[in-house]
Design an enzyme around this catalytic site. Structure first.
Site, short mmCIF file in Angstrom:
data_model
loop_
_atom_site.label_atom_id
_atom_site.label_comp_id
_atom_site.label_asym_id
_atom_site.label_seq_id
_atom_site.Cartn_x
_atom_site.Cartn_y
_atom_site.Cartn_z
N GLU A 47 0.93 -1.38 -0.51
CA GLU A 47 0.11 -0.14 -0.06
C GLU A 47 1.03 0.92 -0.16
O GLU A 47 1.88 1.42 0.19
CB GLU A 47 -0.75 -0.22 0.85
CG GLU A 47 -1.33 1.35 1.25
CD GLU A 47 -2.15 1.21 3.00
OE1 GLU A 47 -1.28 0.47 3.67
OE2 GLU A 47 -3.69 1.46 3.14
N ASN A 110 -6.87 6.51 -1.11
CA ASN A 110 -5.84 5.69 -1.25
C ASN A 110 -6.15 4.02 -2.49
O ASN A 110 -6.69 3.23 -1.94
CB ASN A 110 -5.87 5.14 0.29
CG ASN A 110 -4.60 4.13 0.47
OD1 ASN A 110 -3.86 3.33 -0.64
ND2 ASN A 110 -4.97 3.79 1.63
N LYS A 127 -9.11 2.31 -1.72
CA LYS A 127 -10.04 1.58 -0.45
C LYS A 127 -10.62 2.17 -0.29
O LYS A 127 -11.17 3.38 0.01
CB LYS A 127 -8.78 2.24 0.90
CG LYS A 127 -8.23 1.71 1.41
CD LYS A 127 -7.77 1.93 2.46
CE LYS A 127 -7.22 1.30 3.88
NZ LYS A 127 -5.48 1.88 4.42
N GLU A 146 -6.00 8.61 7.87
CA GLU A 146 -6.35 8.43 6.27
C GLU A 146 -7.63 8.61 6.47
O GLU A 146 -8.32 9.64 5.12
CB GLU A 146 -6.71 6.61 6.10
CG GLU A 146 -5.62 6.33 6.05
CD GLU A 146 -5.31 4.68 6.20
OE1 GLU A 146 -5.96 4.93 4.13
OE2 GLU A 146 -4.60 3.83 6.50
N CYS A 172 -4.81 -3.24 2.93
CA CYS A 172 -4.90 -2.51 4.46
C CYS A 172 -5.82 -3.19 5.00
O CYS A 172 -5.99 -4.15 5.18
CB CYS A 172 -3.62 -1.69 4.47
SG CYS A 172 -3.29 -1.67 5.84
N ASN A 197 0.47 -1.60 5.25
CA ASN A 197 1.01 -0.33 6.56
C ASN A 197 0.64 -0.41 8.13
O ASN A 197 -0.31 0.41 8.35
CB ASN A 197 1.02 1.04 5.81
CG ASN A 197 2.28 1.18 4.82
OD1 ASN A 197 3.50 1.94 4.87
ND2 ASN A 197 1.51 1.31 3.46
N1 CDT Z 1 -2.99 1.04 6.71
C1 CDT Z 1 -3.88 0.56 7.22
O1 CDT Z 1 -4.91 0.44 6.90
N2 CDT Z 1 -3.48 0.71 8.70
C2 CDT Z 1 -4.48 -0.33 9.36
C3 CDT Z 1 -3.93 -0.46 10.64
C4 CDT Z 1 -4.44 1.32 11.14
S1 CDT Z 1 -3.76 2.00 13.20
C5 CDT Z 1 -5.30 3.05 13.40
C6 CDT Z 1 -4.40 -1.48 9.42
O2 CDT Z 1 -5.35 -2.19 9.21
O3 CDT Z 1 -3.31 -2.39 9.12
#
Ligand code: CDT
Length: 311
Positions: A47, A110, A127, A146, A172, A197
Site C-alpha cells: 500500500e 488510497n 480503498k 487516512e 490494508c 502499512n
Molecule cells: N494502513 C492501514 O490501513 N493500517 C491499519 C492500521 C490502522 S491503525 C489506526 C491496518 O488495519 O493495518
C-alpha cells in the site's frame, strides 16, 4: 493440466520522508527483476508503495500534502515500472496515493492498480475501509489521518479475469473485514492481492498491540480459507520515521496455510506457485456458496449497525 500462476510478494523496508520517487521506483524495479528471476508472472507491492506513510503526519500545507500523491498513472516517475513489466513479461499490483480533479474539486484516494504483462492497467481499486481519525492528535508520537486525507473508495470490490486467473484487490485495513473477501469471492476471485502499512502499536488504542502480527495473519488466513482463494499480503515494514511497521508479508493458500513468509523488515521478495484450480475445488465443495450459503435464513436485519443490547 492445472492453472498455476507464480506470484511474488515484494515487501518494502521503510521509505524516508525525503526519499525521491526515483529512488523508491529504483527499489521496486530491483524487486521486479528478482521476481522475474524467480519465474513470477505477477508481483505485488505494498500500500502507498511510492512514499513514506504520510497519513502519520498532520500536514497544513496543501502543496506538501499533494506532493505525496500521483496525478497520473503511469507518470514520468512510475513509467519505468510499466516499461520493465513489458520487457520482462510480468504483471504487478501497485498501491499509491491518487489525486484526481473531478466535479471541479480535488479528490484523493488510497488506490491500487493491477497491471498486466503488456503494461496495461487492467484494474483499479480505491480503498473502502479507511482507518484512523480526521482530528489533529499532536500529543501522540504519530497519527493516522487516512480519514482526513482520503475519500472512501467509490469503485467497489472489483475482480478482473487476467493473467490466467480471476484477480481481486483490496488495501490494508480492508483485509480485517470478512465482507471484503466474501464480496471478492462472490465475484469469482481466486487471488486477492493486498498491500499494507500496519504500525506495531496504536498509541491511542493499544488494546491489541501485542497481537498485531497475529491478527495480520489471522484475517488473511481466515479470508483465504473461508472464501476458497489465494491471498497475497505485502507489507511496508520496519522503522519508518520513528513508526515501527510490522512485516510478515505472506502468501496464503486457500487451505488457510501460509506457504511463503518474509523473515526481515527490509526489501524482501517471497514467491509461490499458486494452483488456481484449488480455488475451483473449494468453491465447488465445502465453500460452494450456491449449494450451502443461505443468507435468507441468517436473520440479518437490513441496515442494522452496531450491537443491539439485550432487552
Ligand atoms: N494502513 C492501514 O490501513 N493500517 C491499519 C492500521 C490502522 S491503525 C489506526 C491496518 O488495519 O493495518
Amino acid at each position: 493440466m492445472s492453472r498455476s500462476i507464480t506470484v511474488g510478494g515484494a515487501q518494502l523496508g521503510p521509505i524516508a520522508r525525503n526519499e525521491s520517487r526515483q529512488v523508491v521506483v529504483g527499489r521496486l524495479l530491483e524487486l521486479m527483476r528478482e521476481a522475474h528471476g524467480r519465474g513470477c508472472d505477477l508481483v505485488t507491492f505494498p500500500e502507498l508503495a511510492l512514499t513514506s506513510f504520510f497519513p502519520r503526519w498532520w500536514l497544513d500545507d496543501e502543496d506538501e500534502l499533494d506532493s505525496f500523491f500521483e496525478r497520473e498513472m503511469p507518470s514520468a516517475a512510475t513509467r519505468p515500472l510499466f516499461e520493465l513489466a513489458v520487457d520482462l513479461g510480468i504483471g504487478f499490483y501497485l498501491g499509491y496515493a491518487e489525486l484526481v480533479e473531478e466535479e471541479g474539486r480535488k479528490r484523493r484516494f488510497n488506490s491500487a492498480v493491477l497491471v498486466d504483462k503488456s503494461g496495461q492497467i487492467v484494474g483499479k481499486y480505491r480503498k473502502v475501509h479507511l482507518p484512523g481519525h480526521a482530528d489533529n492528535r499532536p500529543h501522540f508520537p504519530f497519527q493516522h489521518l487516512e480519514k482526513l486525507y482520503f475519500e472512501v473508495g467509490d469503485l467497489g470490490f472489483g475482480t478482473w479475469r487476467t493473467m490466467g486467473g480471476v484477480m481481486g484487490m483490496c488495501i490494508c485495513n480492508d483485509r480485517r473485514w470478512p465482507e471484503t473477501y466474501r464480496v471478492l469471492s462472490l465475484k469469482g476471485a481466486e487471488l486477492v492481492l493486498l498491500g499494507y502499512n500496519t504500525p506495531s502499536t496504536i498509541p491511542w488504542d493499544p488494546t491489541y498491540d501485542d497481537q498485531a502480527s497475529f491478527h495480520n495473519h489471522l484475517v488473511m488466513q481466515a479470508g483465504a480459507y473461508q472464501n476458497g482463494t489465494w491471498v497475497v499480503g505485502v507489507a511496508k515494514a520496519g522503522d519508518e520515521e520513528g513508526c515501527n511497521l510490522i512485516g510478515g508479508s505472506a502468501i496464503v493458500a486457500p487451505s488457510g496455510e501460509i506457504v511463503a513468509l518474509c523473515s526481515s523488515k527490509d526489501d524482501e521478495l517471497i514467491s509461490a506457485a499458486c494452483d488456481l484450480d484449488i480455488c475451483v475445488r473449494n468453491k465447488d465443495a465445502m465453500f460452494s456458496f450456491e449449494a450451502h450459503r443461505r443468507i435468507e435464513h441468517y436473520g440479518v436485519i437490513t441496515g442494522q449497525t452496531g450491537v443491539t443490547p439485550p432487552e
